[in-house]
Write an enzyme that holds these catalytic residues in place. Structure first.
Site, PDB file in Angstrom:
ATOM      1  N   CYS A 195      70.207  63.083  70.396  1.00  0.00           N
ATOM      2  CA  CYS A 195      68.880  62.576  70.727  1.00  0.00           C
ATOM      3  C   CYS A 195      68.263  63.504  71.773  1.00  0.00           C
ATOM      4  CB  CYS A 195      68.967  61.139  71.246  1.00  0.00           C
ATOM      5  SG  CYS A 195      69.844  60.980  72.815  1.00  0.00           S
ATOM      6  N   HIS A 220      73.034  70.912  76.792  1.00  0.00           N
ATOM      7  CA  HIS A 220      72.705  72.331  76.896  1.00  0.00           C
ATOM      8  C   HIS A 220      72.383  72.785  78.310  1.00  0.00           C
ATOM      9  CE1 HIS A 220      72.214  71.753  72.495  1.00  0.00           C
ATOM     10  NE2 HIS A 220      72.769  72.973  72.480  1.00  0.00           N
ATOM     11  N   CYS A 261      75.425  59.306  72.111  1.00  0.00           N
ATOM     12  CA  CYS A 261      75.029  57.929  72.431  1.00  0.00           C
ATOM     13  C   CYS A 261      74.844  57.045  71.215  1.00  0.00           C
ATOM     14  CB  CYS A 261      73.750  57.924  73.271  1.00  0.00           C
ATOM     15  SG  CYS A 261      72.261  58.415  72.336  1.00  0.00           S
ATOM     16  N   HIS A 280      97.271  75.958  34.153  1.00  0.00           N
ATOM     17  CA  HIS A 280      97.254  74.697  33.396  1.00  0.00           C
ATOM     18  C   HIS A 280      96.573  73.615  34.232  1.00  0.00           C
ATOM     19  CE1 HIS A 280      98.271  71.610  30.596  1.00  0.00           C
ATOM     20  NE2 HIS A 280      99.035  70.968  31.462  1.00  0.00           N
ATOM     21  N   CYS A 317      72.956  60.202  67.027  1.00  0.00           N
ATOM     22  CA  CYS A 317      73.314  61.126  68.099  1.00  0.00           C
ATOM     23  C   CYS A 317      74.827  61.119  68.256  1.00  0.00           C
ATOM     24  CB  CYS A 317      72.632  60.709  69.399  1.00  0.00           C
ATOM     25  SG  CYS A 317      73.170  61.643  70.852  1.00  0.00           S
ATOM     26  N   CYS A 347      70.254  63.425  75.272  1.00  0.00           N
ATOM     27  CA  CYS A 347      71.604  63.994  75.210  1.00  0.00           C
ATOM     28  C   CYS A 347      71.557  65.485  74.913  1.00  0.00           C
ATOM     29  CB  CYS A 347      72.434  63.265  74.161  1.00  0.00           C
ATOM     30  SG  CYS A 347      72.806  61.542  74.566  1.00  0.00           S
ATOM     31  N   CYS A 379      77.150  74.476  68.535  1.00  0.00           N
ATOM     32  CA  CYS A 379      78.031  73.502  69.195  1.00  0.00           C
ATOM     33  C   CYS A 379      79.137  72.992  68.271  1.00  0.00           C
ATOM     34  CB  CYS A 379      77.219  72.298  69.689  1.00  0.00           C
ATOM     35  SG  CYS A 379      76.216  72.620  71.155  1.00  0.00           S
ATOM     36  N   HIS A 433      72.490  78.494  73.536  1.00  0.00           N
ATOM     37  CA  HIS A 433      72.517  77.957  72.170  1.00  0.00           C
ATOM     38  C   HIS A 433      71.111  77.784  71.624  1.00  0.00           C
ATOM     39  CE1 HIS A 433      76.831  76.037  72.228  1.00  0.00           C
ATOM     40  NE2 HIS A 433      76.826  77.343  72.513  1.00  0.00           N
ATOM     41  N   CYS A 441      72.535  71.317  66.627  1.00  0.00           N
ATOM     42  CA  CYS A 441      72.946  72.626  67.144  1.00  0.00           C
ATOM     43  C   CYS A 441      74.160  73.127  66.376  1.00  0.00           C
ATOM     44  CB  CYS A 441      73.270  72.533  68.638  1.00  0.00           C
ATOM     45  SG  CYS A 441      73.717  74.143  69.355  1.00  0.00           S
ATOM     46  N   CYS A 479      93.188  72.604  27.890  1.00  0.00           N
ATOM     47  CA  CYS A 479      93.483  71.727  29.023  1.00  0.00           C
ATOM     48  C   CYS A 479      92.339  71.684  30.030  1.00  0.00           C
ATOM     49  CB  CYS A 479      94.787  72.141  29.690  1.00  0.00           C
ATOM     50  SG  CYS A 479      94.766  73.806  30.395  1.00  0.00           S
TER      51      CYS A 479
END
Length: 956
Positions: free
Chosen positions: A817, A825, A791, A871, A788, A820, A802, A833, A799, A601
């Site tokens: 981007c 951060h 945006c 199975h 991004c 942002c 995050c 981070h 990251c 099977c």
């Protein structure tokens, strides 16, 4: 017919055996000496003559008014001794015995025995003879050459003669052996170009291109046999219905104007049967006093009786070879004289008319209302007085039909694998033939069927002890004339009954049968009027498969005679998968998909997933062999392409024999073992097939941060269980796994096979997993433009820390981007981070990706491989609609018990689409036991999910 003695003890010391053989002319009822239960030996059984050592001969001394009896050892039951009346058997020579023994169905054996011309020609068939072979009834006969003639199993005093035939021309590839039977090379031919058959499947191609007669010869087919005339006043017998009647010869000569037909015999019967007046076509052939018990028959229908001088000899008499029963099947359209009860021309009377005449009625008259025959079912293996029907003494036993009950002839294919049932026809009150008003199930164990409403929760089935080894799924029979055949679907003891019952499913509808209910309780489900319930002790293993000896080596069993009815086609032409409605029509139903056999099977379901409705891996089937490929590369590729994938797509079916060939090839790899017999994992199969044999370019190229690219064919998700997640999606699982392991696809795959998070086959990390219909892998690719998360612009940084942040697109990969990323951060909890730059193509113009023009790399779900209790089954998508799902199980049904066959099945499961529209919260709160149809297995038992790129499937 009855016998004087039945012994189950081994026949050694009490008897001498002689190489003299007899065939039973009708069914014999006998009594087991030890248990005193009634047993039956069917008409057409063959016995070997024995002598009683103590008295020097084999006959039981006759009581007053009774005839002598012959001692026989039944060859099909070598430890049984049977004593029968001399009139109930006919002697056959050893050569004919060998030919007939190979035919396991006694009814078909008896039919061939009556056709002396066909049987005699069987002696002429030898190695080198050109023949035609009937593999399946109703289909064309394939040409071939006999390469082997002899017994397959030499275990008896005399063994059945089989013919090993190499199929030629259009028959090539339609066989099931290369000349090997149970590990022995009996002849040599190409694989799947050979068959082993008995005489009833064979036709000798003669110089004038006239073949042997058909299996069931018509009345005229054997009229050319020249038999010597019988002496006037000699005693003879003939078969009337199911009984043997005797009489005295009063005429034996050719008929005026019918000389070419041979001798006809006028018989003065002991009982009032027939009304021939001694005339034919206006000519008085003979004169006699009474016309109420005289008939006219062809000499082939007459059995010469024993002379007084012969009966005194030690050796039993040699009876006439041909014993054409007047009630047996035959063509009703031949205009050759058989018998007459009036002055009408026997040349214009057919076989059915003859049967009316022999029962004392004219052709046009109403049948008799009374008969000494018993038309109810006796319980097998019990005293005949205790019938299965438990009929009271005042039961109205109508007369038997004046035409013999029609018996469904078995197709070649059915003899191997299907349910070729014969249903007993019962007489209506007017004497016409019809189905019994109550089925055997109703008559055997209950008074009324409709006394209670149907219950949905039947009593539990029980596995009672059974000396015959019958079990649920076994092919069984209830021996009657004709027998009842069926597949056992349930065994147990219903409330209020002291008997263990078996519920059988019949192929043909029978009046009075149910759809799986008994006394208002449902025990199994089948089509209406096909469920038959009988006492388990009344069932026996299907005698038609007696010669298919259990094969201890299940690997070789795929090449045995048993699998002849399951063959699939070979298709050379490259075939793309059929989709939508066209594919649905080809694929759904029983005996569809890939037939499972002996722990296959895992392989059946994997192949079905990969190729049934997807062409993403078709290039694997087309790459030419290169110098570095293994020696069996071409063999494997050709097998996959022409015997598995193409037939699956065109006909919707592949037999287990083809899969076993692939499994044998897999075992040739040094790193592999157990592929022909053991349970394996799909990933082990794919690794051996793709990497070691076909050298397929790896489907996946994955890089861990700063490491070299790793090649693989599938991806196993490893992760710790997240208690906060109820029902994860495949999208989530894949992203979690890649993020936690810091992985990226080095290039977009054309086919992505994802293995679900499990610990072994049994322990699942999640109770349910939602199979994402579409998988977005854009964020999992390296050197690919990405959006991004905030945006929508071109992402420059990613990251990992995050990822679990619920404030920013929870559960999504986080890439930003430049702007942002700085903003995100600046938050105190993200200040520490560590983010990394996103790898982008070096020649990518920045301005092209500023306004949401970044494309996504999506993959489509095309199959899901599931596992439950070791199975494997498969779900495949055959169209664009969310409900376009099929469920495949290579072992969905069973034909027979331990040595039976699996029946694959493909069924639509549109309910899957409705569950895939539900929210994850609703799915999480839904009790798995309430999920309808097959959808539960898809959501709860997923093992591998398979995705394909809609734009790249032609390139990898």
């Amino acid at each position: 017919m009855s016998s004087g003695l039945w012994s189950q003890e081994k026949v050694t010391s009490p008897y001498w055996e002689e190489r003299i053989f007899y065939l039973l002319l009708q069914e014999c009822s006998v009594t087991d000496k030890q248990t005193q239960k009634l047993l039956k030996v069917p008409k057409g059984s063959i016995g070997q003559y024995i002598q009683d050592r103590s008295v020097g001969h084999s006959r039981i001394p006759s009581a007053k008014g009774k005839k002598n009896q012959i001692g026989l050892k039944i060859l099909e039951q070598p430890h049984a001794v049977l004593f029968v009346d001399e009139k109930d058997v006919v002697e056959i020579n050893e050569k004919f015995t060998e030919l007939l023994l190979a035919i396991t169905n006694c009814e078909e054996r008896f039919s061939l025995f009556k056709n002396r011309n066909r049987l005699s020609k069987g002696l002429q068939i030898d190695v080198g003879c050109p023949v035609k072979v009937q593999l399946r009834s109703g289909e064309e006969k394939f040409p071939g050459v006999v390469r082997f003639r002899g017994p397959l199993l030499a275990e008896r005093t005399v063994s059945g003669i089989f013919f090993g035939v190499e199929l030629l021309e259009e028959g090539r590839g339609q066989g099931f052996t290369d000349g090997v039977y149970q590990g022995k090379q009996l002849f040599q031919c190409d694989e799947d170009c050979g068959v082993f058959v008995a005489l009833d499947k064979l036709e000798l191609i003669e110089d004038d291109d006239t073949a042997l007669e058909s299996d069931y010869a018509g009345p005229g087919d054997t009229m050319q046999v020249e038999l010597p005339p019988l002496e006037i006043n000699s005693r003879v017998s003939l078969k009337v219905g199911e009984t043997i009647e005797s009489g005295t010869v009063i005429f034996c000569d050719v008929l005026p104007g019918k000389e070419s037909l041979g001798y006809f015999v006028g018989v003065d019967m002991d009982n009032p049967i027939g009304n021939w007046d001694g005339r034919f076509d206006g000519v008085q052939l003979c004169s006699f006093a009474c016309v109420e018990s005289t008939i006219l028959l062809h000499i082939n229908d007459i059995i010469p009786a024993l002379s007084e001088s012969v009966t005194q000899e030690r050796r039993p008499p040699k009876l006439a070879f041909m014993s054409r029963g007047v009630g047996d099947k035959g063509s009703s359209s031949h205009n050759k004289p058989k018998a007459t009860g009036s002055t009408s021309d026997p040349g214009n009377r057919n076989r059915s008319e003859l049967f009316y005449t022999l029962n004392g009625s004219s052709v046009d008259s109403q049948p008799q209302s009374k008969s000494k025959n018993t038309w109810y079912i006796d319980e097998v293996a019990e005293d005949p007085a205790k019938s299965l029907t438990e009929i009271s003494t005042d039961f109205d036993r109508s007369s038997p039909p004046l035409q013999p009950p029609p018996v469904n002839s078995l197709t070649t294919e059915n003899r191997f694998h299907s349910l070729p049932f014969s249903l007993t026809k019962m007489p209506n009150t007017n004497g016409s033939i019809g189905h019994s008003p109550l089925s055997l199930s109703a008559q055997s164990v209950m008074e009324e069927l409709n006394t209670a409403p149907v219950q949905e929760s039947p009593p539990l089935a029980m596995p009672p002890g059974n000396s015959h080894g019958l079990e649920v799924g076994s092919l069984a029979e209830v021996k009657e004339n004709p027998p009842f055949y069926g597949v056992i679907r349930w065994i147990g003891q219903p409330p209020g009954l002291n008997e263990v019952l078996a519920g059988l499913e019949l192929e043909d509808e029978c009046a009075g049968c149910t759809d799986g209910t008994f006394r208002g309780t449902r025990y199994f489900t089948c089509a209406l009027k096909k469920a038959l319930f009988v006492k388990l002790k009344s069932c026996r293993p299907d005698s038609r498969f007696a010669s298919l000896q259990p094969v201890s080596n299940q690997i070789e069993r795929c090449n045995s005679l048993a699998f002849g009815g399951y063959l699939s086609e070979v298709v050379e032409e490259n075939t793309p998968p059929k989709m939508e409605k066209e594919g649905l029509e080809i694929m759904i139903g029983k005996k569809k998909g890939i037939q499972g056999h002996y722990n296959s099977c895992y392989l059946d379901s994997t192949l079905f997933c990969l190729f049934a409705f997807s062409s993403v891996l078709d290039t694997v089937l087309l790459r030419p062999k290169e110098k570095n490929d293994v020696e069996y590369y071409s063999e494997t590729q050709e097998l996959l392409r022409t015997e598995i994938v193409n037939p699956l797509r065109i006909y919707g079916y592949v037999c287990a024999t083809k899969i076993m060939k692939l499994r044998k090839i897999l075992e040739k790899v040094e790193a592999a073992s157990g592929f022909t017999s053991e349970e394996k994992d799909p990933e082990e199969f794919l690794n051996i097939l793709f990497h070691h044999i076909l050298r397929v370019e790896p489907l996946l190229k994955i890089r861990s941060a700063g490491q070299k690219v790793q090649d693989c064919y599938f991806y196993q998700i490893f992760m710790e269980k997240n208690e906060k997640v109820g029902v994860p999606t495949i999208q989530q699982l894949l992203e979690w796994s890649f993020i936690n392991s810091n992985l990226k696809f080095a290039e977009a795959p054309s086919c992505l096979i994802i293995q679900m998070p499990r610990f072994g086959k049994d322990f699942k990390l999640f109770k349910k997993i939602f199979p994402s219909l579409e998988l977005n892998i854009t964020d999992l690719l390296e050197d690919t433009p990405r959006q991004c998360r905030i945006c929508g612009g071109l992402a420059m940084y990613e990251c990992r820390e995050c990822y679990d942040d619920p404030d920013i697109s929870a559960g999504k990969i986080k890439q930003f981007c430049k702007t942002c990323n700085t903003q995100v951060h600046l938050h105190p909890k993200r200040l520490n981070h560590k983010y990394n730059p996103v790898s982008l193509p070096k020649d990518l113009p920045d301005w092209d990706w500023r306004h949401g023009c970044i494309p996504c790399q999506n993959m489509e779900l095309f199959a899901v491989l599931c596992i439950e209790t070791s199975h494997y089954v498969a779900f495949v998508k055959y169209g664009k609609d969310d409900s376009a799902w099929l469920f495949f199980d290579s072992m969905a049904d069973r034909d027979g018990g331990q040595n039976g066959f699996n029946i694959p099945q493909v069924t639509p499961c549109p309910e899957v689409g409705e569950y895939l529209k539900m929210s994850l919260e609703d799915l999480h709160s839904l009790d798995s036991r309430r999920i309808q149809g097959c959808a539960r297995r898809l959501l709860c038992d997923a093992y591998m999910c398979m995705y394909q790129s809609p734009t790249m499937s032609l390139y990898k």
